[in-house]
Design a protein around this motif. Structure first.
Motif, PDB file in Angstrom:
ATOM      1  N   LEU A 264       0.820  -1.202   0.000  1.00 28.51           N
ATOM      2  CA  LEU A 264       0.000   0.000   0.000  1.00 28.51           C
ATOM      3  C   LEU A 264       0.858   1.258   0.000  1.00 28.51           C
ATOM      4  CD1 LEU A 264      -2.816  -1.156   2.452  1.00 28.51           C
ATOM      5  CD2 LEU A 264      -2.870  -1.058  -0.027  1.00 28.51           C
ATOM      6  N   THR A 265       1.992   1.200   0.686  1.00 29.99           N
ATOM      7  CA  THR A 265       2.872   2.366   0.686  1.00 29.99           C
ATOM      8  C   THR A 265       3.405   2.623  -0.714  1.00 29.99           C
ATOM      9  OG1 THR A 265       3.538   1.848   2.925  1.00 29.99           O
ATOM     10  CG2 THR A 265       4.929   3.364   1.700  1.00 29.99           C
ATOM     11  N   ASN A 267       1.979   2.052  -3.454  1.00 32.26           N
ATOM     12  CA  ASN A 267       0.942   2.706  -4.241  1.00 32.26           C
ATOM     13  C   ASN A 267       0.759   4.157  -3.853  1.00 32.26           C
ATOM     14  OD1 ASN A 267      -1.005   1.311  -6.236  1.00 32.26           O
ATOM     15  ND2 ASN A 267      -0.146  -0.257  -4.925  1.00 32.26           N
ATOM     16  N   ARG A 268       0.808   4.406  -2.561  1.00 35.04           N
ATOM     17  CA  ARG A 268       0.616   5.777  -2.114  1.00 35.04           C
ATOM     18  C   ARG A 268       1.723   6.672  -2.659  1.00 35.04           C
ATOM     19  NH1 ARG A 268      -3.064   7.689   1.480  1.00 35.04           N
ATOM     20  NH2 ARG A 268      -2.552   9.643   2.471  1.00 35.04           N
ATOM     21  N   MET A 269       2.914   6.141  -2.696  1.00 31.56           N
ATOM     22  CA  MET A 269       4.023   6.924  -3.238  1.00 31.56           C
ATOM     23  C   MET A 269       3.783   7.237  -4.705  1.00 31.56           C
ATOM     24  SD  MET A 269       7.332   5.395  -1.205  1.00 31.56           S
ATOM     25  CE  MET A 269       7.959   4.786  -2.673  1.00 31.56           C
ATOM     26  N   ARG A 271       0.887   7.622  -6.076  1.00 31.19           N
ATOM     27  CA  ARG A 271      -0.149   8.684  -6.099  1.00 31.19           C
ATOM     28  C   ARG A 271       0.515  10.034  -5.847  1.00 31.19           C
ATOM     29  NH1 ARG A 271      -1.718   6.333  -8.871  1.00 31.19           N
ATOM     30  NH2 ARG A 271      -1.519   4.189  -8.268  1.00 31.19           N
TER      31      ARG A 271
ATOM     32  N   PHE B   2      -1.364  13.508  -0.319  1.00 32.50           N
ATOM     33  CA  PHE B   2      -0.481  12.371  -0.042  1.00 32.50           C
ATOM     34  C   PHE B   2       0.864  12.803   0.536  1.00 32.50           C
ATOM     35  CE2 PHE B   2      -3.442   9.706  -2.030  1.00 32.50           C
ATOM     36  CZ  PHE B   2      -3.886  10.340  -3.165  1.00 32.50           C
ATOM     37  N   VAL B   5       3.841  10.765   2.767  1.00 29.36           N
ATOM     38  CA  VAL B   5       4.972   9.928   2.345  1.00 29.36           C
ATOM     39  C   VAL B   5       6.272  10.712   2.315  1.00 29.36           C
ATOM     40  CG1 VAL B   5       3.649   8.300   0.980  1.00 29.36           C
ATOM     41  CG2 VAL B   5       4.482  10.365  -0.065  1.00 29.36           C
ATOM     42  N   TRP B  27      -1.245   5.426   8.178  1.00 28.16           N
ATOM     43  CA  TRP B  27      -2.545   5.303   7.513  1.00 28.16           C
ATOM     44  C   TRP B  27      -2.841   3.861   7.127  1.00 28.16           C
ATOM     45  CZ3 TRP B  27      -3.635   3.850   2.432  1.00 28.16           C
ATOM     46  CH2 TRP B  27      -2.516   3.561   1.671  1.00 28.16           C
ATOM     47  N   ALA B 130      -6.548  10.479  -8.276  1.00 24.68           N
ATOM     48  CA  ALA B 130      -5.587   9.746  -7.448  1.00 24.68           C
ATOM     49  C   ALA B 130      -6.290   9.062  -6.285  1.00 24.68           C
ATOM     50  CB  ALA B 130      -4.506  10.690  -6.938  1.00 24.68           C
ATOM     51  N   GLU B 134      -6.372   5.097  -5.437  1.00 34.76           N
ATOM     52  CA  GLU B 134      -5.974   4.536  -4.150  1.00 34.76           C
ATOM     53  C   GLU B 134      -7.041   3.582  -3.633  1.00 34.76           C
ATOM     54  OE1 GLU B 134      -5.113   6.947  -0.459  1.00 34.76           O
ATOM     55  OE2 GLU B 134      -3.233   5.941  -0.996  1.00 34.76           O
TER      56      GLU B 134
END
Lengths: 616, 676
Positions: A264-265, A267-269, A271, B2, B5, B27, B130, B134
């Motif tokens: 999941l991380t 993917n978030r990166m 995004r 986001f 990150v 999260w 986005a 997600e």
């Protein structure tokens, strides 16, 4: 043999620019193809924006402006659109589009095919190297590891990497075109090009290292999930017998949660990246639009060209995203290239082991003229010591023995005593530390490798057959006539069986690993194979190790009566096999501890077995 | 945006990535605590799963799917409005803005505001997009992991007979691949497909208001893309199939070549086969070239289709005698681009859908199999409540004995029953042996005893002493082929199978069959494990392992030999210290010396007089230690009794013993047992 398997070398995550450039420069004919391909890529990326540019000129034609106004390139095009009928203009545009499609397809095919061809020749090179590598290489590297170079890694080299390289160059070309067009039409707006590019590079350099690391972690964390899943399926009975079902379910959940962090991380990166790239390209578009508004208000530009400029930022962020994605993907797949390149420099077997050896044992080199076929040959071991490879302990220790021509010799000893190792030595699969082996007086170690090996034929311990026809298994190189093949099968009493199979006969299909034949039949085929080779020295490694009683008798008979007139060496467990030999050798821990006639050796051996001091 | 990150990106620029870095992404934890519809566990939804897996997931995910749909629509609407606003700028200038005239700067001001609005809308659209992606990722993860977990739990409860129909590899494949296909369908195709329809309709409607009837020409050309791309995708699949065939051929040649490397050199066949491999590689390469040409053409066409659509609009201008203005033309171009983007993934959707259908069916094929509870239901055994209560309250359970009453096991469609009328008792706290020729039904009897097989007729009763906290002991008796009975049995038994089970974990996790996960073993854990290993004659082997107790076993770790694995199984049983031990020929791969030691340690040592041992065996050397011997042949119980009576000449047992002794003699003259 756990220490024997070498560790798989781990490629580090980061591959430098020099690696990529080496990859590209190593392709054949890169010198002249390179520029051609670059030109094609650059040209191909013109089309999408070229279309919009042409349309902008078509819209304006000579509408609000004189035909001669504007950049010199545009003048003929405007004139064309102004003079020609609307239908013909449209057709011209249509042809342009069709040409664009064809050109694009052509370029992509040529570029990826060119790069794939490089991968293909690397494949052939590796095959060539592996066919000359010392056999111990295969002991050190598990089959799976080697085959992976040919499956996943090769697929990457053939398909994925050329695609990514193509994409990378294409995206860069497209972005450059956009900036060029803006510079051409709206030089002042181009002030935003450089900052845009810099921001893009910054975003990218923040993203890529982290993405690479997280991807790596994701891969590592995913595998145990399936390992545990497979286990609970395979070990269902034990697990629930112990009442541990909950335990395994919890474990699965636990591993899935750990994996979630990485997956999941990651993917978030991505995004994070995409949102910022979009913002950058929109900012660029905004600045261009503001410039366009000013130009329109001051009459510098017509509406058509204005529209064209505003549309340039469509898809710019998509291109940027694609470029970044291609860079990340190529990072992870280039490891495949590294792995295949490892196999570019492998040791070569069969180096003549001469020099000091020759002097110490005073043996003549083999004469260069072809020798007539020798029926039966004398073998001598001259104080031979050898090991499997550097760093491993010595497996044959000062072996000194003479095997007379045309004799039958039996070798016995405990498991691991060095019996099969003698055969390895004869096939030059060991590293000789000292001493020599001679056949009929000439040194075996100084001969050319294939010549040396052709002196022997072997019936190995495990009757291995290949998928293919019976003919293929007996005589792969096609050296013998059908008549000869049937004769060999007669001699091992298998001809009946295969004749009875119907028309197939010699074309009888054997499935992988000989599954459609019994172990005994496979063993007999191996005998037939050895018979066909017609070599002066015959080696047999425990020929009755895993057969039933019936086939056992057939094999014993074969051992006794086949191979007349040849030198035969048999490693055996069955004392009956060894009883009829002329000479019996006893090996222990790599040394020859006893030799003599069966009558003198065997009784002592038997009593040793019973008392437990000599267990085989 | 986001931005959470950012710290991670900074850290990983210079450091190598490790798990603790990831744990800072808080999260992700929200995912674990989020309420969703998968909490009930597989058995609650089993009837629905058996009917249709797709529908079950759709029902569970309907809220997420709805949210994703709405977000996506809003995103598309924003993009359309932004395009329209950009067109407006051009219109303003076309209609009123001659340079130098009075109103130009006002128009310019308006345009600047509009441009800023466009910027804002596009950024908003990107952010929405986005977020939607997600959510897609979350759906994929949730659905796939849930299906895998459900499958895992289900398989652990499956009837043994039913499970035998599915090779392990197939089940794993279904969990990995088919579950993923179902998940990807719901994540991508299920929402994007309806969005596609809605957005195409919207865009064409908008186009119509701008360019009039020319919009329908555009629609026509757009729709033409569907059969074209479906054709290319069909062609691609065919080409790919052939490529896979050629690639498989090359790989099987390579594998054989590598596996038989030595043999190849013995016979001098290496070069010949290398040439075959090169030829196979060349054939594969040629097919690959065809695929590259196909892919380039298809992709080139689909990425250029929007140009054809725009041209269609222009043709429409001509045809319907409309005026063309820059704003209209560029509106056409912008809207065509957006349309083109929407339609491109269409073949992919179709493929995902068909893969998901196939996957769903394969999942259903597994879920339809009966579970143990359902097998029990057919016989109707039960444990009365008071007995169950006493079992639960018991501090310790001792002196387990079995009573088999007229047990029959019949397979459907097979004439001869596998077990016929077996009636016997296995005495408490003593060693009982089950012997008989191969195929007599020894393993089957053990399986029935353990509840893995439900007898078609007859019953298996378990008797035990339940000792409560005060030390009072009550004798309980209950059938094991029911849920409570089975649960009670599993609390007190240990099992050593014929083929040892080794988990991919360390030695110290394998012995107690417990995973550490994030926790710590209590301090004296290791001591007990070591003691169990000593008794099982495995401690010297473990000491020679690279990391001792911590060594990872299994595929990615060390591979133990057959004998070592069996001793590990025994260590597991020793460690568990339970009052019942069931052994299915556990000493087949062990040499005689070690066997003697083990028998002494176990039957004569730590298991003596406290443990009920039921031992199915071929090795007859130690039968004299057994209190009760049961002889099976052809599924029937032919003899039972103690050693004294059965070892007399004339019994079945003695005849089996004497024939086996002859074979053993022959075997010993050509030895060749296990070698490490």
């Amino acid at each position: 043999m756990t220490g024997f398997v070498a560790r798989e070398s781990k490629a580090t995550g980061r591959l430098g620019m020099s690696f990529y450039s080496r990859y590209l420069l190593s392709m054949r004919s890169i010198a002249w193809m390179g520029p051609v391909l670059l030109f094609l890529i650059v040209a191909e990326n013109f089309f999408a924006n070229g279309f919009r540019w042409l349309v902008s000129l078509w819209v304006e034609a000579c509408g609000n402006h004189a035909c001669t106004k504007g950049p010199w390139i545009e003048v003929p095009v405007r004139e064309f659109f102004a003079e020609v009928s609307p239908q013909r203009s449209l057709f011209a545009l249509l042809w342009f589009v069709l040409f664009a499609v064809v050109f694009r397809a052509f370029t992509w095919t040529v570029v990826t095919a060119f790069l794939a061809r490089g991968g293909r020749s690397l494949h052939d090179e590796v095959v060539h190297n592996l066919s000359h590598v010392p056999v111990t290489f295969y002991d050190e590297n598990p089959t799976g590891r080697i085959v992976r170079r040919f499956s996943g890694d090769y697929a990457n080299l053939l398909v994925e990497i050329p695609n990514y390289v193509n994409d990378i160059f294409g995206c860069i070309a497209e972005i450059v075109w956009i900036f060029l067009l803006v510079a051409f039409q709206a030089p002042l707006a181009c002030a935003s090009c450089l900052p845009c590019a810099l921001v893009y590079l910054r975003i990218q350099s923040d993203f890529r290292p982290a993405s690479r690391e997280v991807q790596r972690l994701a891969k590592i964390l995913e595998t145990p999930i399936w390992a545990v899943f497979t286990e609970s399926v395979a070990g269902q009975q034990t697990i629930r017998a112990y009442g541990r079902s909950d335990e395994f379910q919890k474990r699965l959940q636990y591993l899935q949660n750990r994996y979630a962090y990485a997956f999941l991380t990651q993917n978030r990166m991505t995004r994070w990246l995409n949102v910022r790239l979009k913002m950058t390209s929109e900012m660029f578009g905004l600045i261009v639009t503001l410039f366009v508004i000013w130009s329109l208000a001051t009459g510098r530009l017509g509406a058509g060209v204005a529209g064209f400029l505003m549309s340039l930022s469509i898809g710019l962020d998509g291109t940027m995203q694609w470029l970044t994605r291609s860079f990340s993907m190529i990072d992870s797949t280039m490891v495949s290239l590294e792995r295949i390149l490892e196999y570019r420099n492998l040791p070569r077997e069969g180096l003549r082991q001469g020099g000091s050896l020759q002097q110490s044992t005073h043996l003549p080199e083999s004469p260069e003229t072809a020798q007539p076929a020798i029926s039966g040959a004398e073998i001598r071991f001259h104080d031979l010591s050898a090991r499997y490879r550097e760093g491993l302990p010595v497996v044959l220790n000062n072996v000194q023995l003479t095997i007379p021509a045309r004799s039958r010799v039996g070798i016995i000893g405990r498991t691991g005593a060095g019996k099969s190792t003698l055969f390895q030595a004869l096939y030059r699969m060991l590293e000789v530390e000292s001493g020599n082996i001679s056949v009929n007086g000439s040194s075996l170690l100084l001969k050319e490798l294939s010549e040396a090996r052709s002196l022997f034929s072997i019936v190995p311990q495990e009757p291995h057959l290949f998928a293919g026809t019976l003919r293929h298994n007996l005589d792969r190189l096609g050296k013998h006539s059908e008549k000869r093949l049937w004769e060999a099968l007669e001699a091992v009493r298998l001809a009946e069986h295969f004749r009875a199979q119907g028309e197939a006969g010699l074309d009888f299909e054997i499935i992988e690993r000989g599954g459609n034949l019994s172990v005994g039949q496979r063993q007999l085929i191996c005998f037939a194979r050895a018979l066909l080779m017609d070599a002066p020295i015959v080696l047999m490694d425990e020929p009755t190790a895993s057969v039933d009683l019936e086939t056992d008798a057939a094999i014993q008979m074969a051992v006794k009566h086949l191979f007349q007139g040849k030198t035969v060496i048999v490693i055996a467990h069955r004392l009956e096999t060894v009883q009829d030999c002329d000479l019996v050798l006893v090996m222990s821990q790599g040394r020859l501890v006893a030799q003599g006639a069966p009558d003198s050796i065997l009784p002592a051996w038997m009593s040793g077995v019973e008392s437990g001091s000599m267990l085989a | 945006m986001f931005s959470d990150v950012n710290p991670l990106l900074r850290t990983l620029k210079t450091e190598a990535g490790e798990e603790h870095h990831l744990r800072k992404m808080i999260w992700v934890e929200r995912i674990f605590t989020d309420k969703h519809n998968y909490e009930q566990g597989v058995f609650a939804v089993l009837p629905q799963l058996r009917h249709s897996v797709m529908r079950t997931i759709a029902r569970a995910e309907r809220l997420s799917l709805l949210k994703m749909f709405s977000i996506h629509i809003v995103d598309v609407v924003c993009s359309i409005i932004a395009a329209l606003l950009a067109v407006r700028i051009l219109e303003l200038f076309e209609n009123g803005g001659l340079p130098g005239s009075a109103g130009v700067w006002e128009i310019a001001q308006q345009s600047v505001l509009i441009a800023l609005a466009v910027f804002g809308l596009n950024v908003l659209a990107a952010s929405l997009h986005a977020q939607k992606i997600e959510r897609e990722t979350l759906v994929v993860f949730r659905v796939q992991t849930t299906l895998a977990r459900w499958l895992n739990t289900f398989v652990l409860n499956m009837s043994r007979q039913a499970k035998a129909r599915f090779p392990t590899g197939d089940i794993v494949n279904v969990a990995q691949t088919d579950a993923r296909h179902v998940a990807e369908f719901f994540a991508h195709a299920a929402v994007d497909f309806p969005v596609l329809f809605v957005s195409v309709t919207l865009i064409v409607a908008v186009m119509w208001t701008i360019v009039g009837s020319a919009a329908f020409v555009a629609l026509g050309i757009l729709l033409l893309q569907i059969p074209v791309s479906l054709f290319f995708s069909w062609l691609g699949q065919k080409l790919h199939g052939e490529l896979m065939r050629r690639s498989d051929r090359r790989l099987s040649l390579v594998t054989e070549w590598v596996q038989a490397a030595r043999l190849m050199r013995y016979f001098g066949w290496t070069q010949h086969m290398a040439r075959d491999i090169r030829i196979a590689a060349q054939r594969e390469f040629r097919q690959d070239l065809k695929m590259k040409a196909h892919y380039s053409t298809s992709f080139g066409l689909s990425t250029s289709w929007w140009m054809l659509v725009a041209l269609g609009v222009f043709a429409g201008f001509l045809w319907f005698h409309l005026d063309k203005s820059a704003s209209q033309v560029f509106a056409a171009i912008w809207l065509s681009s957006i349309l083109g983007q929407q339609l491109n993934p269409l073949p992919w959707f179709v493929r995902i859908f068909s893969e998901a259908q196939v996957g769903s069916r394969r999942l259903e094929a597994i879920f339809i199999a009966p579970i143990q509870a359902e097998e029990f239901a057919s016989r109707g055994f039960s444990v009365p409540d008071d007995v169950a209560a006493q079992l639960n309250a018991a501090h310790e359970i001792r002196n387990i004995s079995f009573d088999l009453r007229d047990v029959w096991v019949e397979w459907p469609g097979v004439a001869t029953p596998a077990l016929q009328g077996v009636s016997c008792r296995f005495p408490a706290a003593h060693l009982s042996a089950i012997v008989g020729p191969v195929g007599a039904g020894k393993s089957l009897l053990l399986q029935t005893l353990m509840g893995e097989i439900t007898p078609t007729r007859g019953e298996v009763l378990l008797e035990c002493d339940a000792v409560d906290a005060d030390g009072h002991s009550t004798r309980l008796i209950f059938p094991i082929h029911c849920e409570r009975g089975l649960a009670a049995l599993r609390r007190v038994q240990t099992f050593v199978p014929q083929e040892a089970f080794v988990a991919a974990a360390s030695v110290r996790e394998n012995v107690p069959l417990t995973y550490l996960n994030d926790g710590e073993f209590p301090p004296d854990f290791d001591a007990q494990i070591v003691r169990a290993l000593e008794r099982a004659q495995l401690s010297t082997d473990v000491q020679t392992l690279p990391d001792g107790l911590k060594t990872e076993l299994g595929e990615r770790g060390v591979n133990l030999s057959g004998g070592q694995k069996q001793r590990l199984s025994l260590a597991r049983a020793i460690y568990a210290k339970r009052p019942l031990v069931v052994l299915d020929d556990p000493l087949s791969a062990v040499d005689t010396e070690t066997e003697d030691k083990l028998v002494g340690e176990l039957f004569g040592g730590c298991w003596r007089s406290s443990t009920t041992i039921i031992w199915a065996t071929h090795r007859l050397a130690h039968l004299s230690l057994a209190r009760h011997i049961v002889v099976l042949d052809g599924g029937q119980l032919v003899e039972q009794g103690d050693w004294q009576s059965l070892s007399q000449p004339g019994t079945r047992l003695s005849s089996i013993l004497s024939s086996l002794k002859q074979n053993a003699h022959q075997k010993n003259s050509s030895p060749g047992d296990e070698s490490a």
